[in-house]
Design a protein around this motif. Structure first.
Motif, PDB file in Angstrom:
ATOM      1  N   GLY A 356       0.853  -1.177   0.000  1.00 28.50           N
ATOM      2  CA  GLY A 356       0.000   0.000   0.000  1.00 28.50           C
ATOM      3  C   GLY A 356       0.890   1.229   0.000  1.00 28.50           C
ATOM      4  N   LEU A 357       0.745   2.091  -1.009  1.00 28.09           N
ATOM      5  CA  LEU A 357       1.628   3.242  -1.175  1.00 28.09           C
ATOM      6  C   LEU A 357       0.843   4.508  -0.843  1.00 28.09           C
ATOM      7  CD1 LEU A 357       4.528   3.820  -2.018  1.00 28.09           C
ATOM      8  CD2 LEU A 357       3.777   3.940  -4.397  1.00 28.09           C
ATOM      9  N   VAL A 358       1.132   5.082   0.325  1.00 27.35           N
ATOM     10  CA  VAL A 358       0.412   6.257   0.819  1.00 27.35           C
ATOM     11  C   VAL A 358       1.453   7.309   1.167  1.00 27.35           C
ATOM     12  CG1 VAL A 358      -1.268   7.114   2.488  1.00 27.35           C
ATOM     13  CG2 VAL A 358      -1.369   4.716   1.760  1.00 27.35           C
ATOM     14  N   THR A 359       1.670   8.253   0.247  1.00 26.68           N
ATOM     15  CA  THR A 359       2.811   9.165   0.395  1.00 26.68           C
ATOM     16  C   THR A 359       2.409  10.627   0.237  1.00 26.68           C
ATOM     17  OG1 THR A 359       3.300   8.796  -1.959  1.00 26.68           O
ATOM     18  CG2 THR A 359       4.507   7.459  -0.345  1.00 26.68           C
ATOM     19  N   PRO A 360       1.464  11.126   1.033  1.00 17.37           N
ATOM     20  CA  PRO A 360       1.094  12.537   0.930  1.00 17.37           C
ATOM     21  C   PRO A 360       2.244  13.451   1.335  1.00 17.37           C
ATOM     22  CG  PRO A 360       0.139  11.567   2.900  1.00 17.37           C
ATOM     23  CD  PRO A 360       0.722  10.439   2.107  1.00 17.37           C
ATOM     24  N   LEU A 361       2.282  14.627   0.720  1.00 17.93           N
ATOM     25  CA  LEU A 361       3.266  15.633   1.110  1.00 17.93           C
ATOM     26  C   LEU A 361       2.903  16.239   2.458  1.00 17.93           C
ATOM     27  CD1 LEU A 361       3.660  17.442  -2.333  1.00 17.93           C
ATOM     28  CD2 LEU A 361       4.915  15.461  -1.445  1.00 17.93           C
ATOM     29  N   ARG A 362       1.625  16.206   2.768  1.00 15.79           N
ATOM     30  CA  ARG A 362       1.137  16.642   4.078  1.00 15.79           C
ATOM     31  C   ARG A 362      -0.295  16.163   4.198  1.00 15.79           C
ATOM     32  NH1 ARG A 362       3.959  17.901   8.599  1.00 15.79           N
ATOM     33  NH2 ARG A 362       2.594  18.926  10.069  1.00 15.79           N
ATOM     34  N   ASP A 363      -0.653  15.619   5.332  1.00 15.73           N
ATOM     35  CA  ASP A 363      -2.021  15.135   5.541  1.00 15.73           C
ATOM     36  C   ASP A 363      -2.362  15.238   7.018  1.00 15.73           C
ATOM     37  OD1 ASP A 363      -4.302  14.262   4.282  1.00 15.73           O
ATOM     38  OD2 ASP A 363      -3.374  12.464   3.466  1.00 15.73           O
ATOM     39  N   GLY A 364      -3.616  15.626   7.289  1.00 16.04           N
ATOM     40  CA  GLY A 364      -4.034  15.728   8.682  1.00 16.04           C
ATOM     41  C   GLY A 364      -3.943  14.391   9.389  1.00 16.04           C
ATOM     42  N   MET A 365      -4.498  13.348   8.774  1.00 15.40           N
ATOM     43  CA  MET A 365      -4.398  12.008   9.311  1.00 15.40           C
ATOM     44  C   MET A 365      -4.098  11.034   8.182  1.00 15.40           C
ATOM     45  SD  MET A 365      -4.273   9.767  11.626  1.00 15.40           S
ATOM     46  CE  MET A 365      -4.427  10.953  12.961  1.00 15.40           C
ATOM     47  N   ASN A 366      -5.039  10.825   7.300  1.00 12.65           N
ATOM     48  CA  ASN A 366      -5.062   9.872   6.197  1.00 12.65           C
ATOM     49  C   ASN A 366      -5.619   8.545   6.673  1.00 12.65           C
ATOM     50  OD1 ASN A 366      -4.243   7.767   4.173  1.00 12.65           O
ATOM     51  ND2 ASN A 366      -3.579   9.629   3.119  1.00 12.65           N
ATOM     52  N   LEU A 367      -6.873   8.300   6.296  1.00 14.06           N
ATOM     53  CA  LEU A 367      -7.546   7.071   6.695  1.00 14.06           C
ATOM     54  C   LEU A 367      -7.324   5.936   5.709  1.00 14.06           C
ATOM     55  CD1 LEU A 367     -10.912   8.460   8.089  1.00 14.06           C
ATOM     56  CD2 LEU A 367      -8.830   7.866   9.332  1.00 14.06           C
ATOM     57  N   VAL A 368      -6.880   6.258   4.484  1.00  6.91           N
ATOM     58  CA  VAL A 368      -6.632   5.206   3.500  1.00  6.91           C
ATOM     59  C   VAL A 368      -5.589   4.230   4.015  1.00  6.91           C
ATOM     60  CG1 VAL A 368      -5.673   4.730   1.214  1.00  6.91           C
ATOM     61  CG2 VAL A 368      -7.373   6.527   1.495  1.00  6.91           C
ATOM     62  N   CYS A 369      -4.528   4.747   4.629  1.00  5.10           N
ATOM     63  CA  CYS A 369      -3.480   3.849   5.119  1.00  5.10           C
ATOM     64  C   CYS A 369      -4.007   2.945   6.226  1.00  5.10           C
ATOM     65  CB  CYS A 369      -2.265   4.642   5.587  1.00  5.10           C
ATOM     66  SG  CYS A 369      -2.563   5.762   6.964  1.00  5.10           S
ATOM     67  N   LYS A 370      -4.909   3.457   7.056  1.00  5.06           N
ATOM     68  CA  LYS A 370      -5.492   2.633   8.112  1.00  5.06           C
ATOM     69  C   LYS A 370      -6.416   1.568   7.517  1.00  5.06           C
ATOM     70  CE  LYS A 370      -5.120   6.118  11.763  1.00  5.06           C
ATOM     71  NZ  LYS A 370      -5.780   6.763  12.914  1.00  5.06           N
ATOM     72  N   GLU A 371      -7.163   1.963   6.490  1.00  2.00           N
ATOM     73  CA  GLU A 371      -8.038   0.998   5.825  1.00  2.00           C
ATOM     74  C   GLU A 371      -7.220  -0.096   5.142  1.00  2.00           C
ATOM     75  OE1 GLU A 371     -10.267   3.578   3.298  1.00  2.00           O
ATOM     76  OE2 GLU A 371     -11.748   4.073   4.847  1.00  2.00           O
ATOM     77  N   PHE A 372      -6.097   0.281   4.545  1.00  2.85           N
ATOM     78  CA  PHE A 372      -5.248  -0.712   3.901  1.00  2.85           C
ATOM     79  C   PHE A 372      -4.772  -1.753   4.911  1.00  2.85           C
ATOM     80  CE2 PHE A 372      -1.015  -2.323   2.922  1.00  2.85           C
ATOM     81  CZ  PHE A 372      -1.213  -2.881   1.665  1.00  2.85           C
ATOM     82  N   VAL A 373      -4.325  -1.299   6.068  1.00  2.00           N
ATOM     83  CA  VAL A 373      -3.840  -2.232   7.094  1.00  2.00           C
ATOM     84  C   VAL A 373      -4.958  -3.172   7.538  1.00  2.00           C
ATOM     85  CG1 VAL A 373      -2.958  -2.424   9.452  1.00  2.00           C
ATOM     86  CG2 VAL A 373      -2.001  -0.699   7.903  1.00  2.00           C
ATOM     87  N   ASP A 380      -1.220 -13.553   5.490  1.00  4.04           N
ATOM     88  CA  ASP A 380      -0.282 -13.154   4.433  1.00  4.04           C
ATOM     89  C   ASP A 380      -0.464 -11.667   4.134  1.00  4.04           C
ATOM     90  OD1 ASP A 380       1.624 -13.289   2.413  1.00  4.04           O
ATOM     91  OD2 ASP A 380       0.191 -13.965   0.905  1.00  4.04           O
ATOM     92  N   PRO A 381      -0.148 -10.795   5.109  1.00  2.00           N
ATOM     93  CA  PRO A 381      -0.457  -9.372   4.937  1.00  2.00           C
ATOM     94  C   PRO A 381       0.514  -8.666   4.004  1.00  2.00           C
ATOM     95  CG  PRO A 381       0.670  -9.729   7.022  1.00  2.00           C
ATOM     96  CD  PRO A 381       0.439 -11.090   6.430  1.00  2.00           C
ATOM     97  N   GLY A 382      -0.009  -7.615   3.340  1.00  3.28           N
ATOM     98  CA  GLY A 382       0.836  -6.730   2.573  1.00  3.28           C
ATOM     99  C   GLY A 382       1.534  -5.739   3.497  1.00  3.28           C
ATOM    100  N   VAL A 383       2.366  -4.891   2.899  1.00  2.90           N
ATOM    101  CA  VAL A 383       3.186  -3.940   3.658  1.00  2.90           C
ATOM    102  C   VAL A 383       2.768  -2.521   3.299  1.00  2.90           C
ATOM    103  CG1 VAL A 383       5.535  -3.141   4.129  1.00  2.90           C
ATOM    104  CG2 VAL A 383       5.106  -5.565   3.692  1.00  2.90           C
ATOM    105  N   LEU A 384       2.690  -1.667   4.311  1.00  3.90           N
ATOM    106  CA  LEU A 384       2.346  -0.266   4.108  1.00  3.90           C
ATOM    107  C   LEU A 384       3.615   0.571   3.988  1.00  3.90           C
ATOM    108  CD1 LEU A 384       0.268   2.087   4.094  1.00  3.90           C
ATOM    109  CD2 LEU A 384       0.438   2.098   6.602  1.00  3.90           C
ATOM    110  N   VAL A 385       3.735   1.322   2.884  1.00  2.09           N
ATOM    111  CA  VAL A 385       4.785   2.332   2.722  1.00  2.09           C
ATOM    112  C   VAL A 385       4.104   3.680   2.922  1.00  2.09           C
ATOM    113  CG1 VAL A 385       6.452   3.385   1.158  1.00  2.09           C
ATOM    114  CG2 VAL A 385       6.135   0.895   1.168  1.00  2.09           C
ATOM    115  N   LEU A 386       4.514   4.413   3.945  1.00  2.00           N
ATOM    116  CA  LEU A 386       3.765   5.571   4.417  1.00  2.00           C
ATOM    117  C   LEU A 386       4.640   6.809   4.536  1.00  2.00           C
ATOM    118  CD1 LEU A 386       1.134   6.766   5.687  1.00  2.00           C
ATOM    119  CD2 LEU A 386       1.968   5.917   7.910  1.00  2.00           C
ATOM    120  N   SER A 387       4.115   7.930   4.080  1.00  2.00           N
ATOM    121  CA  SER A 387       4.803   9.210   4.249  1.00  2.00           C
ATOM    122  C   SER A 387       4.929   9.566   5.721  1.00  2.00           C
ATOM    123  CB  SER A 387       4.017  10.313   3.533  1.00  2.00           C
ATOM    124  OG  SER A 387       4.440  11.592   3.955  1.00  2.00           O
TER     125      SER A 387
END
Length: 460
Positions: A356-373, A380-387
Motif C-alpha cells: 500500500g503506497l500512501v505518500t502525501p506531502l502533508r495530511d491531517g491524518m489519512n484514513l486510507v493507510c489505516k483501511e489498507f492495514v 499473508d499481509p501486505g506492507v504499508l509504505v507511508l509518508s
C-alpha cells in the motif's frame, strides 16, 4: 441526555435503505443517534439567487437542516477562500495560495449566515460540535447570535507552523475566531503544538495544562486522532473476494505483485512524486519489470480549480510516459484510474495488494493507510509504505516510513516491502492493527464528546 448539534460544511441527508458514504459520517451519525440532535450545513446545491431557504428533514431522532450556497458564495467561500487559501496554507503549500479580498469577505459572510440560520433552530442547553476549516469563524459568529452553550471545534486537516500561518493575510482574525470555542481538537501533537505557538506569538496567550488562557477566555485543547471502524472493515475485507472487480483483478494479476495507491486527486497527496518513484523502481530494480503492477486510483476532486485539472493532465502524461518506456506486449506497469470506486471494490483491491503506497506531502491524518492495514489477510499481509508527513505516521510505526519528496527512498522502500519475510510482515501488521483498535473511530468520537460534555458540566 443533552442534545447534540453538529455543523459541517457539507451535509448529505441519508436516504432510507442506502448505506452512508464514509466512516466519518457514520461516526457522527452514531453520536447524533446516541444524543439525539441536529446536523446542519450546506446541502451541496448551488443556487442562482442570493436568497436561500432552510430545508429540514427528519430521520428518526436526527434532524438534518441544510442550506444551498448562492453561486457567488460557492465560488468565493468554498472554491476561493476555503480551497485556494486555507487548504494550501494548512498543507504547507504557500505557492498555491491565491488570496483575494472578495474570498475573505465571502468566507466571513457565509459563516455569519450559517450562524444566523442555525441560531433559529437551537433550543438552548445543547452541545455544539463544529467540523473543519470551512467553519473556523462559526463559533464567534454564534456567540454574537447569543449562543452560550459549550462549543467544540475539530480540525480534520493539519495546522500550519506559525511562520507559514502568518504568511496568510487575516490570520490573526482566524486565530481569534478559534479562541471563541470551548474545546479545540487536533489530529496530532504537532498540530496542537503549532496552534499553541501561534496564539502565544500572536496574542501572548498562556498555557496551563491542556488549557489556553487568552484575552479573558479559556479554551481547552486536545489531540484526537481520527480512526476507522476496524471490525467492520475487517469483515468487509473478508467478504471482498465476492466482489467481481476484486476477483477479476486477482485473475489478471496472476503471479505479479500489486502496488496500490488510492487518493482523492489533490496536490497534497504527493502523486507526482509517487509516479516518479515508480519509474525509479523500474529503473533501479530491473527485476521488478514484468513482475510488478502499480495501480493508482485518483478520485476526481475540485475540477473547477485550475491546479487540480493541471494535476490530472500531468499524471495522465506521466502514466503514458512510464508505460511507453517500460511496458511490454503482455504487461503494463502503471494503471492510472481517474475515477471513484465503490468502497467494497477498494477494500478488495487493498486486500489483493502486496504494497500500500500512501505518500502525501502533508495530511491531517489519512484514513486510507489505516483501511489498507485493516483490509489485509492476517496470514499473508501486505506492507504499508507511508509518508512520514501524514498524521497517521505518528501512530503506525509498523509501516515503512519515507520522506514523500525522496523518490529514490520511496522506490527502495517498495523494494524492501516486496522482499520482506512473512514473519516480519505479520508482526508489523499485528502491531499496527493493535494501534488501530486502540484509536478507533468510535474511540475518537467517545473521547471528544466526553471532553465536550465536561465543558458543559464546568459551565454549570
Amino acid at each position: 441526555m443533552t442534545r447534540l448539534v453538529v455543523i459541517s460544511n457539507r451535509v448529505s441527508i441519508p436516504e432510507p435503505g442506502k448505506s452512508e458514504a464514509g466512516g466519518l459520517a457514520v461516526a457522527i451519525t452514531g453520536a447524533l443517534d446516541e444524543y439525539g440532535g441536529l446536523w446542519f450545513g450546506w446541502d451541496g446545491e448551488v443556487s442562482e439567487t442570493a436568497v436561500s431557504e432552510l430545508t429540514t428533514v427528519q430521520r428518526e431522532n436526527i434532524t438534518y437542516a441544510t442550506l444551498p450556497l448562492p453561486k457567488e458564495d460557492y465560488e468565493n467561500y468554498y472554491l476561493g477562500f476555503s480551497n485556494e487559501v486555507l487548504w494550501p496554507v494548512f498543507h504547507f503549500n504557500l505557492g498555491a495560495m491565491d488570496f483575494q479580498l472578495e474570498y475573505a469577505k465571502a468566507y466571513q459572510r457565509v459563516n455569519e449566515r450559517f450562524a444566523g440560520a442555525l441560531s433559529t433552530l437551537l433550543e438552548g442547553g445543547e452541545l455544539i460540535w463544529v467540523h473543519d476549516y470551512h467553519l473556523l469563524p462559526l463559533g464567534k459568529a454564534l456567540r454574537k447570535e447569543g449562543v452560550k452553550d459549550p462549543m467544540g471545534f475539530y480540525l480534520h486537516i493539519p495546522f500550519p507552523s506559525y511562520d507559514l500561518l502568518r504568511a496568510m493575510p487575516g490570520y490573526r482574525g482566524l486565530l481569534d475566531d478559534l479562541l471563541h470555542y470551548d474545546l479545540l481538537g487536533f489530529q496530532t501533537d504537532n498540530d496542537l503544538h503549532a496552534f499553541r505557538q501561534a496564539v502565544i506569538e500572536t496574542f501572548g496567550a498562556e498555557i496551563a495544562g491542556d488549557t489556553i488562557e487568552c484575552n479573558g477566555r479559556q479554551v481547552r485543547t486536545g489531540v484526537y486522532p481520527v480512526g476507522i471502524d476496524v471490525d467492520e472493515l475487517i469483515a468487509e475485507a473478508e467478504h471482498s473476494r465476492d466482489n467481481e472487480q476484486a476477483r477479476q483483478l486477482e485473475e489478471d494479476l496472476g503471479e505479479r505483485d500489486l502496488i496500490i495507491g488510492a487518493d482523492r486527486l489533490d496536490y497534497s497527496k504527493g502523486l507526482v512524486q509517487r509516479f516518479n518513484a515508480i519509474e525509479a523502481l523500474l529503473t533501479q530494480f530491473e527485476h521488478r519489470r514484468q513482475k510488478t503492477i502499480f495501480m493508482q486510483i485518483a478520485s476526481p476532486s475540485r475540477s473547477a480549480i485550475p491546479e487540480y485539472d493541471d494535476l490530472r493532465r500531468q499524471l495522465e502524461e506521466m502514466a503514458g510516459h512510464i508505460n511507453g518506456t517500460y511496458a511490454d506486449l503482455d504487461w503494463m506497469p502503471v494503471h492510472y484510474l481517474n475515477q471513484t470506486f465503490p468502497r467494497e471494490a477498494l477494500i478488495g483491491l487493498f486486500r489483493s495488494a502486496r504494497v500500500g503506497l500512501v505518500t502525501p506531502l502533508r495530511d491531517g491524518m489519512n484514513l486510507v493507510c489505516k483501511e489498507f492495514v485493516a483490509a489485509q489477510d492476517p496470514e499473508d499481509p501486505g506492507v504499508l509504505v507511508l509518508s512520514e508527513l501524514a498524521g497517521a505516521a505518528s501512530e503506525l510505526s509498523g509501516a515503512l516510513q519515507v520522506n514523500p519528496y525522496d523518490v529514490d527512498a520511496i522506490a527502495a522502500a517498495i523494494e524492501q516491502a516486496l522482499n520482506m519475510p512473512l514473519d516480519e510482515r505479520q508482526e508489523r501488521y499485528r502491531q499496527m492493527l493493535g494501534v488501530l483498535r486502540r484509536n478507533s473511530l468510535l474511540e475518537w468520537r467517545r473521547r471528544f464528546m466526553e471532553h465536550l460534555s465536561q465543558q458543559n458540566s464546568d459551565a454549570d
